[in-house]
Design a protein around this motif. Structure first.
Motif, PDB file in Angstrom:
ATOM      1  N   GLU A   1     -17.743  41.539 -12.549  1.00 37.23           N
ATOM      2  CA  GLU A   1     -17.777  40.960 -14.101  1.00 37.23           C
ATOM      3  C   GLU A   1     -16.589  40.777 -14.895  1.00 37.23           C
ATOM      4  N   VAL A   2     -16.251  42.060 -14.701  1.00 33.09           N
ATOM      5  CA  VAL A   2     -14.758  42.543 -15.887  1.00 33.09           C
ATOM      6  C   VAL A   2     -13.057  40.983 -15.169  1.00 33.09           C
ATOM      7  N   THR A   3     -13.554  40.598 -13.440  1.00 36.72           N
ATOM      8  CA  THR A   3     -12.483  39.218 -13.667  1.00 36.72           C
ATOM      9  C   THR A   3     -12.679  37.717 -13.645  1.00 36.72           C
ATOM     10  N   THR A   4     -13.967  37.440 -14.095  1.00 36.42           N
ATOM     11  CA  THR A   4     -14.610  36.891 -14.571  1.00 36.42           C
ATOM     12  C   THR A   4     -14.458  36.618 -16.030  1.00 36.42           C
ATOM     13  N   LEU A   5     -14.919  37.584 -16.483  1.00 32.61           N
ATOM     14  CA  LEU A   5     -13.983  37.618 -17.865  1.00 32.61           C
ATOM     15  C   LEU A   5     -13.624  37.248 -18.390  1.00 32.61           C
ATOM     16  N   PHE A   6     -12.130  37.619 -17.979  1.00 30.98           N
ATOM     17  CA  PHE A   6     -11.492  37.947 -17.813  1.00 30.98           C
ATOM     18  C   PHE A   6     -10.278  35.951 -17.797  1.00 30.98           C
ATOM     19  N   LEU A   7     -10.631  36.046 -16.291  1.00 34.91           N
ATOM     20  CA  LEU A   7     -10.936  34.261 -16.711  1.00 34.91           C
ATOM     21  C   LEU A   7     -10.780  33.395 -17.117  1.00 34.91           C
ATOM     22  N   GLU A   8     -12.569  33.570 -17.462  1.00 39.66           N
ATOM     23  CA  GLU A   8     -13.255  33.099 -18.830  1.00 39.66           C
ATOM     24  C   GLU A   8     -12.063  32.659 -19.855  1.00 39.66           C
ATOM     25  N   LYS A   9     -11.223  34.180 -20.224  1.00 36.05           N
ATOM     26  CA  LYS A   9     -10.504  34.508 -21.752  1.00 36.05           C
ATOM     27  C   LYS A   9      -9.838  33.586 -21.992  1.00 36.05           C
ATOM     28  N   ALA A  10      -8.575  34.008 -20.507  1.00 35.61           N
ATOM     29  CA  ALA A  10      -7.729  33.996 -20.346  1.00 35.61           C
ATOM     30  C   ALA A  10      -7.481  32.571 -20.068  1.00 35.61           C
TER      31      ALA A  10
ATOM     32  N   THR B   1     -14.267  25.574 -12.618  1.00 34.92           N
ATOM     33  CA  THR B   1     -14.004  26.125 -10.943  1.00 34.92           C
ATOM     34  C   THR B   1     -13.586  27.889 -11.085  1.00 34.92           C
ATOM     35  N   ILE B   2     -13.511  28.532 -12.632  1.00 35.30           N
ATOM     36  CA  ILE B   2     -13.734  29.930 -12.346  1.00 35.30           C
ATOM     37  C   ILE B   2     -14.807  30.647 -11.469  1.00 35.30           C
ATOM     38  N   TYR B   3     -15.819  30.327 -11.516  1.00 32.67           N
ATOM     39  CA  TYR B   3     -17.069  30.808 -10.965  1.00 32.67           C
ATOM     40  C   TYR B   3     -17.300  30.357  -9.277  1.00 32.67           C
TER      41      TYR B   3
ATOM     42  N   ILE C   1     -10.266  29.978 -21.608  1.00 30.20           N
ATOM     43  CA  ILE C   1     -11.092  29.319 -22.275  1.00 30.20           C
ATOM     44  C   ILE C   1     -10.614  29.002 -23.449  1.00 30.20           C
ATOM     45  N   GLU C   2      -9.963  30.568 -23.703  1.00 30.61           N
ATOM     46  CA  GLU C   2     -10.100  31.056 -25.202  1.00 30.61           C
ATOM     47  C   GLU C   2      -8.907  30.981 -25.863  1.00 30.61           C
ATOM     48  N   TYR C   3      -7.605  31.224 -24.849  1.00 32.72           N
ATOM     49  CA  TYR C   3      -6.889  31.913 -25.021  1.00 32.72           C
ATOM     50  C   TYR C   3      -5.443  30.966 -25.055  1.00 32.72           C
ATOM     51  N   ASP C   4      -6.634  29.771 -24.019  1.00 38.09           N
ATOM     52  CA  ASP C   4      -5.542  28.256 -23.590  1.00 38.09           C
ATOM     53  C   ASP C   4      -5.013  28.875 -22.627  1.00 38.09           C
ATOM     54  N   PHE C   5      -4.751  29.381 -21.726  1.00 38.40           N
ATOM     55  CA  PHE C   5      -4.141  29.495 -20.520  1.00 38.40           C
ATOM     56  C   PHE C   5      -3.895  28.429 -19.373  1.00 38.40           C
ATOM     57  N   THR C   6      -2.530  28.048 -18.344  1.00 37.18           N
ATOM     58  CA  THR C   6      -3.004  27.648 -17.300  1.00 37.18           C
ATOM     59  C   THR C   6      -2.409  28.902 -16.828  1.00 37.18           C
ATOM     60  N   VAL C   7      -3.843  28.517 -15.518  1.00 38.88           N
ATOM     61  CA  VAL C   7      -4.073  30.092 -14.609  1.00 38.88           C
ATOM     62  C   VAL C   7      -4.296  28.954 -13.501  1.00 38.88           C
ATOM     63  N   TYR C   8      -3.439  29.919 -12.151  1.00 36.27           N
ATOM     64  CA  TYR C   8      -3.999  29.472 -10.512  1.00 36.27           C
ATOM     65  C   TYR C   8      -4.355  30.640 -10.312  1.00 36.27           C
ATOM     66  N   ASP C   9      -5.134  30.782  -9.421  1.00 30.82           N
ATOM     67  CA  ASP C   9      -5.081  31.831  -8.381  1.00 30.82           C
ATOM     68  C   ASP C   9      -4.132  30.958  -7.388  1.00 30.82           C
ATOM     69  N   ILE C  10      -3.774  32.360  -6.566  1.00 29.99           N
ATOM     70  CA  ILE C  10      -2.863  32.399  -5.583  1.00 29.99           C
ATOM     71  C   ILE C  10      -3.560  32.817  -3.982  1.00 29.99           C
ATOM     72  N   VAL C  11      -3.476  31.655  -3.976  1.00 25.11           N
ATOM     73  CA  VAL C  11      -3.952  31.518  -2.009  1.00 25.11           C
ATOM     74  C   VAL C  11      -3.149  32.017  -1.319  1.00 25.11           C
ATOM     75  N   ASP C  12      -3.687  32.709  -0.259  1.00 27.72           N
ATOM     76  CA  ASP C  12      -2.396  33.403   1.205  1.00 27.72           C
ATOM     77  C   ASP C  12      -3.113  34.315   1.536  1.00 27.72           C
ATOM     78  N   GLN C  13      -3.379  34.268   2.450  1.00 32.28           N
ATOM     79  CA  GLN C  13      -3.912  34.599   3.960  1.00 32.28           C
ATOM     80  C   GLN C  13      -4.254  36.422   3.698  1.00 32.28           C
ATOM     81  N   VAL C  14      -2.726  37.064   3.693  1.00 36.18           N
ATOM     82  CA  VAL C  14      -2.828  37.954   3.771  1.00 36.18           C
ATOM     83  C   VAL C  14      -3.206  38.628   2.428  1.00 36.18           C
ATOM     84  N   ILE C  15      -3.133  38.243   1.263  1.00 39.43           N
ATOM     85  CA  ILE C  15      -3.852  38.541  -0.029  1.00 39.43           C
ATOM     86  C   ILE C  15      -5.659  38.240  -0.131  1.00 39.43           C
TER      87      ILE C  15
END
Length: 367
Positions: free
Chosen positions: A331-340, A12-14, A342-356
């Motif tokens: 590309e930088v945003t995608t690479l950051f999420l991929e590494k976080a 779902t990163i992409y 897949i490679e570093y095994d963090f749990t990452v959430y996108d904060i979904v908000d209309q203002v943002i």
């Protein structure tokens, strides 16, 4: 309505990145098309934060609170205090090979930070970070969601017995996060490269009056609580002053390339990090606009990995990270999420908000 969290994974990163940059493209006529410097014209910036967008029709518990000369009603769910900061910055140092040999962008104020402060304090949708509550998590359109319990990032009431801390990475010179958010936490440690720290300290000291709810102590800033204040023929001790809780505020150098918390011998080099562990039950790491090229991603994520392991195993802290990104390179945003993820095994959430979503920024919660 409170923000929601989208749990990202290697598939779902992409989808997320495509959707977010499509939204951004659709608003190209409304949003500034620049790199994100708050104001490149002046050496000293005057910035005001105030609750201009509060909802008026909803009935909530309110408390009378006097702020300077005017009396306002305080909504327990949204901050009502206003703040005015004066930020000294150096455009010349940003472009100077002598001052900025390692190409840091920290010599100026970037717009991600003021946006984050306004959203966190005054937006009704950011309430879970102010109240500590459950947030709905979605895992994609085909997956059933669940609820995630978040500890408070800031405590507006001052009544919560839990001790909370903020560790800021890549603070830059502005110092506005500690003097504003410091009103609502117990310990705040602001870090950056050594060459940034003097200007960061200067800006914090210039705006220390904005810590209206706290008494501040700091070894790095040489601030101590008053013990005796002469008033006429009488002395007033600190114990008899109007009751305010204490903020422990520190400024420290933290080099992402050199930090090694796995070596016990180096722990003594980071007393400010130990301070968070010894005084707090939960910590949020805040990093605003520190991911702007691919070379920063690995050092940043390695630092987060070490901090998480050390603070959780040594002090059993609740550990969360908030990363703010100014959406420049897809590309930088995608690479950051991929590494976080897949490679570093963090749990990452996108904060979904209309203002943002109506801005040039995106915020991620990492656990």
């Amino acid at each position: 309505m409170a923000f929601k969290l989208w749990l990202l994974d290697e598939e779902t990163i992409y989808e997320h990145v495509f959707e977010r940059y499509t939204q951004l493209e659709g608003q190209s006529g409304k949003l500034a098309q620049d790199l994100g410097i708050q104001d490149r014209r002046g050496g000293v910036l005057e910035i005001t934060f105030e609750p201009s967008g509060l909802e008026g029709g909803r009935k909530k518990k309110r408390v009378r609170r006097r702020n300077k000369a005017s009396s306002v009603e305080e909504d327990q769910n949204v901050a009502v205090d206003s703040y005015h900061v004066s930020v000294g910055q150096s455009i010349s140092s940003l472009h100077s090979s002598r001052d900025n040999g390692n190409s840091t962008t920290g010599y100026v104020l970037w717009s991600t930070t003021p946006f984050f402060i306004n959203w966190l304090l005054y937006s009704t949708s950011a309430a879970p970070f102010r109240l500590g509550s459950q947030v709905e998590v979605t895992c994609g359109s085909s997956c059933e969601g669940h609820m995630l319990e978040l500890p408070r990032l800031i405590d507006l009431t001052g009544a919560d017995r839990g001790k909370r801390g903020i560790l800021e990475l890549g603070a830059g010179i502005s110092g506005i996060l500690p003097v504003i958010l410091g009103n609502f936490v117990d310990t705040y440690v602001s870090t950056d490269q050594k060459g940034i720290l003097n200007k960061l300290k200067d800006n914090i000291m210039e705006n220390l009056s904005q810590l209206t709810r706290k008494r501040c102590i700091s070894r790095s800033l040489r601030l101590e609580l008053p013990t005796v204040e002469p008033v006429g023929d009488a002395d007033i001790t600190a114990a008899s002053l109007p009751s305010k809780s204490t903020l422990h505020l520190e400024v420290a150098a933290l080099d992402w390339e050199k930090i090694n918390l796995q070596d016990k011998k180096t722990h003594s080099l980071h007393p400010e990090l130990s301070l968070i562990g010894e005084t707090c039950s939960s910590v949020y790491v805040i990093a605003m606009d520190v991911i702007y090229n691919e070379y920063l991603i690995d050092p940043f994520l390695k630092t987060l990995k070490q901090l998480k392991h050390w603070l959780q195993t040594t002090y059993n802290l609740q550990f969360h990270v908030l990363v703010g990104i100014h959406l420049r390179s897809q590309e930088v945003t995608t690479l950051f999420l991929e590494k976080a993820i897949i490679e570093y095994d963090f749990t990452v959430y996108d904060i979904v908000d209309q203002v943002i979503q109506e801005s040039r920024f995106n915020f991620y919660l990492i656990t």
